[in-house]
Design a protein around this motif. Structure first.
Motif, PDB file in Angstrom:
ATOM      1  N   THR A   1     104.822 -34.172 -73.729  1.00 19.11           N
ATOM      2  CA  THR A   1     104.501 -33.118 -74.745  1.00 19.11           C
ATOM      3  C   THR A   1     104.667 -31.847 -73.944  1.00 19.11           C
ATOM      4  O   THR A   1     104.126 -31.666 -72.476  1.00 19.11           O
ATOM      5  N   SER A   2     105.079 -30.745 -74.528  1.00 14.66           N
ATOM      6  CA  SER A   2     105.312 -29.544 -73.812  1.00 14.66           C
ATOM      7  C   SER A   2     105.143 -28.332 -74.920  1.00 14.66           C
ATOM      8  O   SER A   2     105.806 -28.354 -75.857  1.00 14.66           O
ATOM      9  N   ASN A   3     104.328 -27.471 -74.500  1.00 15.60           N
ATOM     10  CA  ASN A   3     104.249 -26.110 -75.290  1.00 15.60           C
ATOM     11  C   ASN A   3     105.399 -25.229 -74.943  1.00 15.60           C
ATOM     12  O   ASN A   3     105.620 -24.482 -75.964  1.00 15.60           O
TER      13      ASN A   3
ATOM     14  N   ALA B   1     111.526 -33.666 -84.774  1.00 18.13           N
ATOM     15  CA  ALA B   1     111.936 -34.531 -84.038  1.00 18.13           C
ATOM     16  C   ALA B   1     110.744 -35.285 -83.056  1.00 18.13           C
ATOM     17  O   ALA B   1     110.834 -36.609 -82.898  1.00 18.13           O
ATOM     18  N   MET B   2     109.831 -34.555 -82.456  1.00 19.84           N
ATOM     19  CA  MET B   2     108.754 -35.012 -81.781  1.00 19.84           C
ATOM     20  C   MET B   2     108.119 -35.966 -82.692  1.00 19.84           C
ATOM     21  O   MET B   2     107.632 -37.204 -82.400  1.00 19.84           O
TER      22      MET B   2
ATOM     23  N   SER C   1     106.893 -42.055 -83.466  1.00 20.03           N
ATOM     24  CA  SER C   1     106.392 -43.155 -84.549  1.00 20.03           C
ATOM     25  C   SER C   1     107.333 -44.029 -84.943  1.00 20.03           C
ATOM     26  O   SER C   1     107.807 -44.938 -84.298  1.00 20.03           O
ATOM     27  N   ARG C   2     108.388 -43.781 -85.855  1.00 24.53           N
ATOM     28  CA  ARG C   2     109.303 -44.713 -86.336  1.00 24.53           C
ATOM     29  C   ARG C   2     110.399 -44.897 -85.319  1.00 24.53           C
ATOM     30  O   ARG C   2     111.060 -46.321 -85.356  1.00 24.53           O
ATOM     31  N   ASP C   3     110.916 -43.973 -84.678  1.00 26.86           N
ATOM     32  CA  ASP C   3     112.043 -44.029 -83.740  1.00 26.86           C
ATOM     33  C   ASP C   3     111.587 -44.469 -82.429  1.00 26.86           C
ATOM     34  O   ASP C   3     112.269 -44.603 -81.242  1.00 26.86           O
TER      35      ASP C   3
END
Length: 144
Positions: free
Chosen positions: A130-132, A88-89, A94-96
């Motif tokens: 971003t998240s781990n 999903a990320m 990118s495309r979405d």
């Protein structure tokens, strides 16, 4: 403070950059000698430390605000919060992707969170972070 996460550049990436720097130092040494190579080595080592510090991403959630780097938004303007896995990320950055979105991601981290923005005065539809520890960040944001 309900949540705090610091995303740093991984060691393998720092080592790769450092090896590139060392090849440059070797070239300087071959062309100009020891003194120039030592100065170049020290300057590039300091530059690597600076790169490491400047590329970190600090995510914080307190009782009234979400702060990502220097950006911040009050929790009352946050809508739906979605945890994103690797696939999903990759799709949403990118495309979405929406060109109006606020992007705070690092390519070396593959999971994250999508935070919808409900402020009518703000043209930003969502924040991509971003998240781990995406599940913990979602939990902290939903505790309003």
């Amino acid at each position: 403070m309900r949540y705090r996460e610091v995303i740093r550049m991984p060691l393998w990436l720092l080592a790769l950059i450092y090896f590139f720097f060392l090849s440059f130092v070797l070239s300087v040494w071959a062309a100009l000698g020891n003194s120039a190579a030592l100065v170049t080595f020290l300057a590039l080592s300091a530059l690597l430390v600076l790169i490491s510090i400047r590329t970190r991403l600090i995510i914080q959630v307190d009782h009234s605000e979400l702060m990502v780097g220097r950006a911040h938004i009050e929790l009352k303007y946050i809508g739906e919060v979605t945890e994103l896995d690797t696939a999903a990320m990759k799709a949403i950055r990118s495309r979405d992707a929406n060109p109006m979105a606020f992007l705070a991601f690092r390519f070396w981290s593959s999971t994250g969170v999508k935070v919808e923005v409900l402020d009518e005065r703000d043209e930003t539809p969502y924040w991509l972070i971003t998240s781990n520890k995406a599940n913990q960040l979602v939990k902290a944001l939903k505790e309003n």
